[in-house]
Scaffold this motif. Structure first.
Motif, mmCIF file in Angstrom:
data_model
loop_
_atom_site.group_PDB
_atom_site.id
_atom_site.type_symbol
_atom_site.label_atom_id
_atom_site.label_comp_id
_atom_site.label_asym_id
_atom_site.label_seq_id
_atom_site.Cartn_x
_atom_site.Cartn_y
_atom_site.Cartn_z
ATOM 1 N N GLU A 10 0.801 -0.948 -0.020
ATOM 2 C CA GLU A 10 0.059 0.043 0.009
ATOM 3 C C GLU A 10 0.946 1.402 0.032
ATOM 4 O OE1 GLU A 10 -3.390 2.369 -0.129
ATOM 5 O OE2 GLU A 10 -3.116 0.041 -0.364
ATOM 6 N N ASP A 11 1.987 1.232 0.694
ATOM 7 C CA ASP A 11 2.839 2.425 0.673
ATOM 8 C C ASP A 11 3.438 2.570 -0.737
ATOM 9 O OD1 ASP A 11 2.522 2.752 3.220
ATOM 10 O OD2 ASP A 11 4.151 1.301 4.057
ATOM 11 N N LEU A 12 3.896 1.376 -1.471
ATOM 12 C CA LEU A 12 4.210 1.554 -2.695
ATOM 13 C C LEU A 12 3.319 2.050 -3.726
ATOM 14 C CD1 LEU A 12 6.518 -1.664 -3.298
ATOM 15 C CD2 LEU A 12 7.222 0.741 -2.202
ATOM 16 N N ARG A 13 2.015 1.684 -3.403
ATOM 17 C CA ARG A 13 0.936 2.071 -4.329
ATOM 18 C C ARG A 13 0.697 3.469 -4.386
ATOM 19 N NH1 ARG A 13 -2.495 -1.113 -2.575
ATOM 20 N NH2 ARG A 13 -2.199 -2.620 -4.138
ATOM 21 N N LEU A 14 0.727 4.127 -3.046
ATOM 22 C CA LEU A 14 0.573 5.566 -2.790
ATOM 23 C C LEU A 14 1.825 6.409 -3.309
ATOM 24 C CD1 LEU A 14 -0.829 5.675 1.035
ATOM 25 C CD2 LEU A 14 -2.118 5.999 -1.257
ATOM 26 N N ALA A 15 2.817 5.863 -3.262
ATOM 27 C CA ALA A 15 4.147 6.570 -3.658
ATOM 28 C C ALA A 15 3.888 6.566 -5.443
ATOM 29 C CB ALA A 15 5.366 5.523 -3.515
ATOM 30 N N THR A 20 6.057 9.190 -7.838
ATOM 31 C CA THR A 20 7.544 8.818 -7.539
ATOM 32 C C THR A 20 8.146 7.616 -8.403
ATOM 33 O OG1 THR A 20 7.007 9.330 -5.016
ATOM 34 C CG2 THR A 20 8.906 8.176 -5.554
ATOM 35 N N ARG A 21 9.187 7.492 -8.803
ATOM 36 C CA ARG A 21 9.609 6.566 -9.521
ATOM 37 C C ARG A 21 10.310 5.473 -8.545
ATOM 38 N NH1 ARG A 21 13.139 6.635 -12.689
ATOM 39 N NH2 ARG A 21 12.325 5.166 -14.110
ATOM 40 N N LEU A 128 5.741 -2.126 -12.379
ATOM 41 C CA LEU A 128 5.255 -2.248 -11.076
ATOM 42 C C LEU A 128 3.899 -1.770 -10.912
ATOM 43 C CD1 LEU A 128 6.577 -2.813 -8.266
ATOM 44 C CD2 LEU A 128 7.169 -0.293 -8.302
ATOM 45 N N LEU A 129 3.212 -0.955 -11.544
ATOM 46 C CA LEU A 129 1.796 -0.671 -11.686
ATOM 47 C C LEU A 129 0.933 -1.842 -11.713
ATOM 48 C CD1 LEU A 129 1.908 2.426 -13.947
ATOM 49 C CD2 LEU A 129 1.826 2.418 -11.416
ATOM 50 N N TYR A 130 1.519 -2.753 -12.509
ATOM 51 C CA TYR A 130 0.425 -4.019 -12.784
ATOM 52 C C TYR A 130 0.532 -4.845 -11.669
ATOM 53 C CZ TYR A 130 -2.035 -7.571 -15.077
ATOM 54 O OH TYR A 130 -3.155 -8.580 -15.533
ATOM 55 N N PRO A 439 11.925 5.335 -1.979
ATOM 56 C CA PRO A 439 11.300 6.479 -1.836
ATOM 57 C C PRO A 439 9.881 6.500 -1.768
ATOM 58 C CG PRO A 439 12.289 6.605 -3.869
ATOM 59 C CD PRO A 439 12.675 5.194 -3.344
ATOM 60 N N LEU A 440 9.132 7.070 -0.915
ATOM 61 C CA LEU A 440 7.604 7.235 -1.059
ATOM 62 C C LEU A 440 7.298 8.435 -1.649
ATOM 63 C CD1 LEU A 440 6.845 5.448 2.533
ATOM 64 C CD2 LEU A 440 7.182 4.287 0.165
ATOM 65 N N PHE A 441 8.061 9.467 -1.540
ATOM 66 C CA PHE A 441 7.636 10.855 -2.246
ATOM 67 C C PHE A 441 8.501 11.358 -3.321
ATOM 68 C CE2 PHE A 441 5.460 11.004 1.936
ATOM 69 C CZ PHE A 441 4.212 11.477 1.515
ATOM 70 N N PRO A 442 8.307 11.942 -4.178
ATOM 71 C CA PRO A 442 9.404 12.548 -5.128
ATOM 72 C C PRO A 442 10.446 13.190 -4.466
ATOM 73 C CG PRO A 442 6.905 12.825 -5.870
ATOM 74 C CD PRO A 442 6.976 12.377 -4.564
ATOM 75 N N GLU A 443 11.593 13.322 -5.100
ATOM 76 C CA GLU A 443 12.427 13.879 -4.428
ATOM 77 C C GLU A 443 12.594 15.297 -4.001
ATOM 78 O OE1 GLU A 443 17.543 14.206 -4.779
ATOM 79 O OE2 GLU A 443 16.310 13.399 -6.267
#
Length: 896
Positions: A10-15, A20-21, A128-130, A439-443
């Motif tokens: 879920e953290d990766l999905r929100l990122a 975020t890449r 990763l989206l899929y 990273p969970l947010f853009p830099e």
């Protein structure tokens, strides 16, 4: 049990939704699945076909170019074709196709889809989206143009099919052309009917059925769609044309020479539901009756080439929702969970623990959402807690260090006020980036950009050379450097001379926001005096910039960096820039003497508008109307272009903030300070500030009393209250109000006389006006209240000790002992003539003792602390005031 500091899917999905890449996580996932990398699948739409069958890919690429001109009468090599319909989503591809593939052993699978759609499906399927079940939009793009766009979501047929073909090493050949839009009144209704038929087919299509049964079921559903009674002729005709083009490409595929070498080659053809009524029958017609080729055969249409770009899509934009079908996405979820757990269980050495703990603390000091970061003790506490966990668990892992950092730093850091994110969420994002390298947010959202280094004279010269050269190449003659032109900003920032000038000055080289970097460069050159505004929307070189550029070019010519021809070229480019407005190119700015006047005008204009922001056009109209009324207005203010330059000059000084493209402005607090400096001299302002902002009351902490009802919370003495509770030995439940102690509130300044001028007609009660002033004067002080009246104004005195004292109709107090002894008799006689009886003052007790005085006797001065009054018979009586009986003569004020 999942810890709040752990990283989950879920953290990766929100990122990913935040933009975020996560290339490291995606590469590790695809390596585990043995799938292609994203940069490989995005290179071209025919990546899968080129990897499995390069010769067939070259043959198919001719269709995309539209250059295939082979004789259509040639006999097809492959005659064994199997047609199977497929739904858009909601079916397990592997289970659905496995019986046919085992039975037929096809040489290739032909899909009723365009090359861009097939390539986009493979690009999305191995992403990763899929794996995180995030819908995506994939487009075939070239530069800034997007030729074809496909929208996918988890459970779709095409991504599962592309991944299945890649892992089974089956060539996937796209047959259809790019879809064409048709203008129809029933377009939305037709789409809804197709979606309903597609869902019914996915529910009814059982694995293991024959291709004939599946084809009849699909044809029956499409027949019901076109039999609804609506005028769907355009949609029906478009479906027939698309089926003819697909069958034409299928015939070309059957004549591929590569299939002739392998005898008994079979092609499995998958067609979409809208073509269920036409495609199988047209294919049989093509193969059986070659005489009809010339009538229904369609030549290849050229299709655009490019690369694939993918972006996450909000699930709310989709109507169908997510289809949880077991397949590749479920397998990717399990692999992703294993990778995250493996990353968190990695063991760290003591040196790595120290390095990462220091990096976490450093990241908190540069985070834009943290107002107060922790100090060095937070780093030491993180290290100590991690080592303690290591002794208990036998080793220190990344998860252990993350837990230690959360415990040690959560209370030592404070989030910026007004932010929605909590300090725990901010720390989790920092720990995830530093400890887990996820990273969970853009830099840009986790690192506040530092100020760029000022440009050196050599870098300034190169920047000016690059800007002028770009202006000559991109702009017309006599045009300045535009302030708001993204196209020119990109060209100017990509100029080699500008790149060379800025590569060392910026923090991390040129960023992606070319327009912002371009404006920052122009602002720095303007602050240095090398650029000036030539209009409201463009800039030009100033005289100082011309001199600096010429001097730098001559130095570069002397050192051999440039030639004489280049020197002449750059000088001509600089001379071709327009002249700044004003006399002889002088810079337009506000003189220091006129600065206060203009700020006062802007403040008055903004006050009249009663808005937080003011329009530049309205200000121009205001100055124009004032000039027509005969008022003296500067010529720069009635010229719109010059007025905008003046407002821009105020913005540079920090007195005005611009917004909405520079068309609206608002005054800042610095403008008010500058205006006060112009109106009040500095020596007077300092004295005024000391007097005006001196605190009226302060707390004497040496005087502590019992808490009373009405005391504010901040006056409670916690130390004295706790000391009393400890002496009594009370528990928390036994504490009551009598146990609390408060500081005594006392005045910090003493005024002898306060003069209040009442100019309000609503304040008719002069006693009320004197109450507050008497309190300001303090004990023993006096207040003189001036009020307008019939005689030009009336004055009365208000004592601080008795602000509610009685006054007569002339404003004189009844407290006769406050008056001078030689005036008391005259005042008493005058009152006897004008007023036969004076009532007792407020809150006075009746006279209980005192000598009776006759009407003709001269009144004597009463003892100190006694009051004079008259009874109902008119006789004067004296009685002692209880509040003043104890005062001595030395402590009494002596008049005004």
């Amino acid at each position: 049990m999942v810890s709040p500091i752990d990283i989950t899917r879920e953290d990766l999905r929100l990122a990913l939704w935040r933009g975020t890449r996560l290339p490291d996580v995606e590469q590790a996932l695809l390596k585990k699945l043995k799938g292609p990398l994203p940069e490989e699948t995005a290179a071209e739409p025919l990546y899968l076909l080129r990897r499995l069958s390069p010769d067939l890919a070259s043959y198919v690429s001719q269709w995309l170019e539209g250059t295939y001109a082979e004789n259509v009468s040639r006999t097809a090599t492959v005659t064994d074709l199997t047609f199977i319909p497929y739904p858009c989503r909601g079916i397990n591809v592997k289970v659905y196709l496995a019986p046919f593939i085992r039975k037929l052993q096809p040489a290739a699978i032909a899909i009723d889809a365009s090359a861009a759609a097939a390539g986009a499906a493979l690009h999305y399927g191995f992403s990763l989206l899929y794996a995180l079940k995030i819908p995506a939009r994939v487009g075939l793009c070239e530069g800034q143009a997007c030729y074809e766009e496909s929208i996918f979501q988890p459970g779709d047929f095409l991504p599962e099919l592309a991944a299945y073909c890649y892992r089974s090493r089956l060539p996937l050949v796209p047959l259809a052309a790019r879809p064409h839009l048709i203008s129809s009144l029933y377009q939305k209704t037709y789409s809804e009917l197709l979606a309903s038929a597609d869902n019914l087919f996915a529910e009814q299509a059982k694995p293991g059925g024959s291709e004939q049964a599946l084809g009849k079921k699909a044809a029956r559903l499409m027949n019901s769609v076109f039999s609804t009674g609506l005028d769907l002729n355009l949609e029906r005709e478009n479906a027939i044309n698309e089926a003819c083009y697909t069958v034409s490409r299928l015939l070309d595929l059957c004549r591929y020479e590569g299939f002739a070498k392998a005898k008994g080659s079979t092609v499995l053809v998958l067609y979409s539901l809208p073509h269920a009524l036409d495609l199988p029958s047209l294919a049989k017609t093509f193969l059986d009756k070659k005489a009809l080729y010339g009538e229904i055969y369609k030549f290849p249409e050229p299709q655009e080439q490019g690369s694939l770009r993918m972006a996450p899509l909000d699930v709310c934009e989709l109507s169908g929702g997510e289809h949880t079908v077991p397949g590749l996405s479920g397998e990717m979820e399990k692999v992703l969970d294993e990778l995250l757990q493996k990353r968190m269980r990695e063991e760290l050495s003591p040196d790595e623990v120290d390095r990462l703990a220091s990096a976490i603390a450093g990241a908190t000091r540069h985070h834009p959402l943290i107002a107060r970061p922790g100090g060095v003790r937070g780093t030491l506490a993180t290290r100590d807690i991690a080592q303690a966990y290591g002794l208990l668990r036998g080793r220190v892992t990344r998860r252990t260090l993350a837990e230690a950092a959360g415990i040690a730093l959560c209370h030592r850091n404070q989030a910026s006020p007004g932010e929605d994110a909590s300090i725990a969420e901010i720390l989790k994002s920092i720990i995830s980036r530093v400890v887990y390298a996820i990273p969970l947010f853009p830099e840009a959202q986790e690192h506040a950009p530092g100020s760029s280094r000022p440009l050196t004279p050599e870098e300034i010269a190169r920047a000016l050379m690059g800007l002028t050269d770009a202006a000559v190449r991109q702009l017309g003659p006599g045009e300045g450097l535009p302030l708001d032109n993204p196209g020119f900003a990109e060209e100017a920032m990509n100029h080699p001379l500008v790149q060379q000038a800025l590569k060392d000055a910026m923090e991390k080289g040129l960023l992606n926001n070319m327009q912002q970097n371009y404006q920052d460069l122009l602002k720095e050159l303007e602050d240095r005096g090398y650029l000036d505004l030539s209009g409201s929307s463009d800039m030009t070189m100033s005289d100082e910039g011309q001199k600096h550029l010429k001097k730098s070019l001559e130095e570069m010519l002397a050192t051999g960096e440039i030639t004489a021809e280049e020197l002449a070229k750059y000088l001509n480019n600089a001379k071709g820039m327009p002249k700044p407005p004003g006399a002889k190119g002088d810079k337009i700015s506000i003189p220091p003497k006129a600065l206060g006047e203009m700020l006062a005008e802007l403040m008055d204009f903004q006050h009249q508008g009663r808005s937080q922001t003011s329009s530049l056009e309205d200000l121009y109209v205001h100055y124009t109307l004032s000039e027509k009324k005969g008022l003296e207005v500067s010529q720069q203010k009635i010229d719109y272009e010059k007025l905008k330059i003046l407002i821009h000059d105020l913005e540079k000084k920090g007195m005005v903030a611009l917004g909405e493209g520079g068309k609206r402005f608002t005054l800042s607090s610095l403008a008010l300070g500058k205006l006060l400096e112009k109106l009040v001299k500095r020596q007077q302002s300092q004295s005024l500030e000391r007097r005006a902002f001196k605190p009226e009351m302060e707390i004497d902490k040496s005087d502590v009393r019992r808490f009373r009802t009405g005391d504010v919370f901040r006056h409670i003495s916690v130390r004295h209250s706790l000391r009393r509770l400890m002496r009594k030995g009370k528990a928390i439940d036994d504490i009551n109000r009598s146990d609390l102690r408060s500081f005594e509130k006392r005045p910090s300044q003493q005024l002898d006389v306060a003069i209040c001028v009442d100019v309000s007609a609503s304040m008719k009660d002069h006693r009320g006006a004197g109450k507050g002033s008497a309190r300001q004067a303090g004990p023993g002080g006096h207040c003189i209240v001036l009020q307008p009246g019939a005689g030009g104004g009336a004055a009365h005195r208000q004592d601080a000790a008795h602000p509610c004292s009685r006054h007569d109709h002339e404003g004189r107090a009844v407290h006769q002992h406050r008056q001078r002894p030689h005036l008391r008799a005259a005042h008493t006689a005058q009152r006897e003539k004008q007023q036969p009886q004076v009532h007792r003052a407020h809150n006075r007790r009746p006279a209980q003792r005192g000598a009776h005085r006759g009407a003709g006797r001269k009144p004597r001065h009463p003892p100190r602390g006694l009051l004079l009054a008259r009874d109902k018979h008119g006789a004067e009586r004296t009685h002692r005031h209880p509040a003043r009986a104890h005062r001595s003569r030395e402590n009494q004020p002596q008049g005004y």
